[in-house]
Design a protein around this motif. Structure first.
Motif, PDB file in Angstrom:
ATOM      1  N   ASP A 118       0.835  -1.194   0.000  1.00 28.13           N
ATOM      2  CA  ASP A 118       0.000   0.000   0.000  1.00 28.13           C
ATOM      3  C   ASP A 118       0.873   1.249   0.000  1.00 28.13           C
ATOM      4  OD1 ASP A 118      -2.324   1.490  -0.021  1.00 28.13           O
ATOM      5  OD2 ASP A 118      -2.611   1.404   2.147  1.00 28.13           O
ATOM      6  N   ILE A 119       0.330   2.326  -0.484  1.00 27.78           N
ATOM      7  CA  ILE A 119       1.046   3.595  -0.552  1.00 27.78           C
ATOM      8  C   ILE A 119       0.437   4.519   0.502  1.00 27.78           C
ATOM      9  CG2 ILE A 119       1.624   5.550  -2.034  1.00 27.78           C
ATOM     10  CD1 ILE A 119       1.085   3.500  -4.401  1.00 27.78           C
ATOM     11  N   PRO A 120       1.170   4.800   1.569  1.00 30.12           N
ATOM     12  CA  PRO A 120       0.592   5.597   2.662  1.00 30.12           C
ATOM     13  C   PRO A 120       0.317   7.056   2.293  1.00 30.12           C
ATOM     14  CG  PRO A 120       2.882   5.042   3.139  1.00 30.12           C
ATOM     15  CD  PRO A 120       2.513   4.346   1.875  1.00 30.12           C
ATOM     16  N   ASN A 121       1.112   7.639   1.419  1.00 30.87           N
ATOM     17  CA  ASN A 121       0.925   9.032   1.009  1.00 30.87           C
ATOM     18  C   ASN A 121      -0.251   9.098   0.037  1.00 30.87           C
ATOM     19  OD1 ASN A 121       1.097  11.446  -0.589  1.00 30.87           O
ATOM     20  ND2 ASN A 121       3.195  11.735   0.147  1.00 30.87           N
ATOM     21  N   GLN A 122      -1.358   9.701   0.465  1.00 33.44           N
ATOM     22  CA  GLN A 122      -2.581   9.728  -0.332  1.00 33.44           C
ATOM     23  C   GLN A 122      -2.428  10.495  -1.652  1.00 33.44           C
ATOM     24  OE1 GLN A 122      -5.357   7.780   0.309  1.00 33.44           O
ATOM     25  NE2 GLN A 122      -3.845   6.976   1.746  1.00 33.44           N
ATOM     26  N   GLU A 123      -1.597  11.530  -1.661  1.00 32.82           N
ATOM     27  CA  GLU A 123      -1.372  12.285  -2.891  1.00 32.82           C
ATOM     28  C   GLU A 123      -0.665  11.412  -3.930  1.00 32.82           C
ATOM     29  OE1 GLU A 123       0.775  16.389  -4.486  1.00 32.82           O
ATOM     30  OE2 GLU A 123       0.835  15.920  -2.349  1.00 32.82           O
ATOM     31  N   VAL A 124       0.375  10.714  -3.491  1.00 30.78           N
ATOM     32  CA  VAL A 124       1.099   9.807  -4.389  1.00 30.78           C
ATOM     33  C   VAL A 124       0.191   8.653  -4.806  1.00 30.78           C
ATOM     34  CG1 VAL A 124       3.049   8.207  -4.566  1.00 30.78           C
ATOM     35  CG2 VAL A 124       3.359  10.427  -3.467  1.00 30.78           C
ATOM     36  N   LYS A 125      -0.592   8.129  -3.875  1.00 28.38           N
ATOM     37  CA  LYS A 125      -1.509   7.032  -4.192  1.00 28.38           C
ATOM     38  C   LYS A 125      -2.497   7.451  -5.286  1.00 28.38           C
ATOM     39  CE  LYS A 125      -4.331   3.574  -1.877  1.00 28.38           C
ATOM     40  NZ  LYS A 125      -4.725   3.073  -0.546  1.00 28.38           N
ATOM     41  N   GLY A 126      -2.998   8.669  -5.214  1.00 28.59           N
ATOM     42  CA  GLY A 126      -3.901   9.179  -6.244  1.00 28.59           C
ATOM     43  C   GLY A 126      -3.227   9.238  -7.608  1.00 28.59           C
ATOM     44  N   MET A 127      -1.941   9.661  -7.619  1.00 27.78           N
ATOM     45  CA  MET A 127      -1.203   9.722  -8.886  1.00 27.78           C
ATOM     46  C   MET A 127      -0.963   8.323  -9.440  1.00 27.78           C
ATOM     47  SD  MET A 127       1.498  12.862  -8.525  1.00 27.78           S
ATOM     48  CE  MET A 127       2.052  12.705  -6.836  1.00 27.78           C
ATOM     49  N   VAL A 128      -0.675   7.363  -8.558  1.00 30.60           N
ATOM     50  CA  VAL A 128      -0.465   5.968  -8.977  1.00 30.60           C
ATOM     51  C   VAL A 128      -1.755   5.422  -9.587  1.00 30.60           C
ATOM     52  CG1 VAL A 128      -0.086   3.619  -8.138  1.00 30.60           C
ATOM     53  CG2 VAL A 128       1.437   5.453  -7.415  1.00 30.60           C
ATOM     54  N   LEU A 129      -2.876   5.637  -8.921  1.00 27.84           N
ATOM     55  CA  LEU A 129      -4.152   5.153  -9.450  1.00 27.84           C
ATOM     56  C   LEU A 129      -4.453   5.770 -10.814  1.00 27.84           C
ATOM     57  CD1 LEU A 129      -6.316   5.090  -6.213  1.00 27.84           C
ATOM     58  CD2 LEU A 129      -5.474   3.137  -7.523  1.00 27.84           C
ATOM     59  N   LYS A 130      -4.124   7.044 -10.986  1.00 27.62           N
ATOM     60  CA  LYS A 130      -4.324   7.704 -12.274  1.00 27.62           C
ATOM     61  C   LYS A 130      -3.470   7.047 -13.364  1.00 27.62           C
ATOM     62  CE  LYS A 130      -4.237  12.263 -14.411  1.00 27.62           C
ATOM     63  NZ  LYS A 130      -3.894  13.672 -14.240  1.00 27.62           N
ATOM     64  N   LYS A 131      -2.201   6.748 -13.036  1.00 25.46           N
ATOM     65  CA  LYS A 131      -1.308   6.099 -14.014  1.00 25.46           C
ATOM     66  C   LYS A 131      -1.798   4.685 -14.342  1.00 25.46           C
ATOM     67  CE  LYS A 131       2.101   9.254 -14.034  1.00 25.46           C
ATOM     68  NZ  LYS A 131       2.781   9.860 -15.139  1.00 25.46           N
TER      69      LYS A 131
ATOM     70  N   PHE B 138       4.944  -3.001  -8.465  1.00 26.99           N
ATOM     71  CA  PHE B 138       5.207  -1.661  -8.978  1.00 26.99           C
ATOM     72  C   PHE B 138       5.401  -0.692  -7.824  1.00 26.99           C
ATOM     73  CE2 PHE B 138       0.592  -2.132  -8.825  1.00 26.99           C
ATOM     74  CZ  PHE B 138       0.217  -1.032  -8.061  1.00 26.99           C
ATOM     75  N   PHE B 139       6.076   0.394  -8.138  1.00 27.94           N
ATOM     76  CA  PHE B 139       6.232   1.489  -7.193  1.00 27.94           C
ATOM     77  C   PHE B 139       6.430   2.766  -7.986  1.00 27.94           C
ATOM     78  CE2 PHE B 139      10.387  -0.438  -7.817  1.00 27.94           C
ATOM     79  CZ  PHE B 139      11.236   0.639  -8.024  1.00 27.94           C
ATOM     80  N   ALA B 140       6.315   3.891  -7.306  1.00 28.15           N
ATOM     81  CA  ALA B 140       6.416   5.188  -7.968  1.00 28.15           C
ATOM     82  C   ALA B 140       7.687   5.900  -7.531  1.00 28.15           C
ATOM     83  CB  ALA B 140       5.202   6.046  -7.621  1.00 28.15           C
ATOM     84  N   VAL B 141       8.288   6.618  -8.456  1.00 24.63           N
ATOM     85  CA  VAL B 141       9.434   7.477  -8.143  1.00 24.63           C
ATOM     86  C   VAL B 141       9.079   8.892  -8.625  1.00 24.63           C
ATOM     87  CG1 VAL B 141      11.165   5.645  -8.254  1.00 24.63           C
ATOM     88  CG2 VAL B 141      10.606   6.925 -10.314  1.00 24.63           C
TER      89      VAL B 141
END
Length: 145
Positions: free
Chosen positions: A69-82, A104-107
């Motif tokens: 899970d991605i704890p940072n909600q802003e980053v999580k929103g960007m991941v879901l968008k991608k 997967f993970f985001a940078v």
């Protein structure tokens, strides 16, 4: 010299490529993509149309773990968008998962965006498979010229 079409295989691939191109913008393939295989040398048409065959040196892993899970909600929103963009382009489809072999993970990408990284090393998939090598130019290649 032209080559005879191979049944419906060339026609289907060509139709897909043209439709994807038609649905695109100048800057982005908005609905997926497929190579225009007929624009390549004749001897390479089958390979570019069908892709490189993947060979397994050992059995593919049956690795199934929940995505972290991605704890940072802003980053999580960007991941879901991608991920939504990837699904809309049919690169990934919903369904029952027998074995998840890619995590997967985001940078960070600039100040306000992310880049998705798909990691198949965590499951052992990279170790199990082999794909024929294809050359990619590097900066050193250009310096040699």
């Amino acid at each position: 010299a032209a080559r005879a079409m191979k049944g419906g295989v060339d026609l289907e691939a060509g139709t897909d490529a043209v439709v994807y191109g038609w649905r695109s913008t100048w800057w982005e393939w908005t609905d997926g993509s497929r190579p225009f295989h007929w624009r390549w040398p004749l001897w390479y048409w089958d390979r570019i149309r069908d892709g490189l065959e993947v060979f397994f040196q050992s059995s593919p892993p049956r690795w199934k773990r929940k995505q972290t899970d991605i704890p940072n909600q802003e980053v999580k929103g960007m991941v879901l968008k991608k991920l939504t963009k990837v699904r809309e382009r049919c690169y990934m489809a919903p369904g029952f998962v027998l074995s998840l072999t890619v995590a997967f993970f985001a940078v960070p990408k600039g100040e306000d965006d992310i880049r998705m990284v798909y990691d198949s090393t965590v499951s052992g998939l990279n170790e199990a498979m082999w794909v024929p090598r294809f050359g990619m130019s590097s900066l050193d290649t250009h310096y040699r010229g």
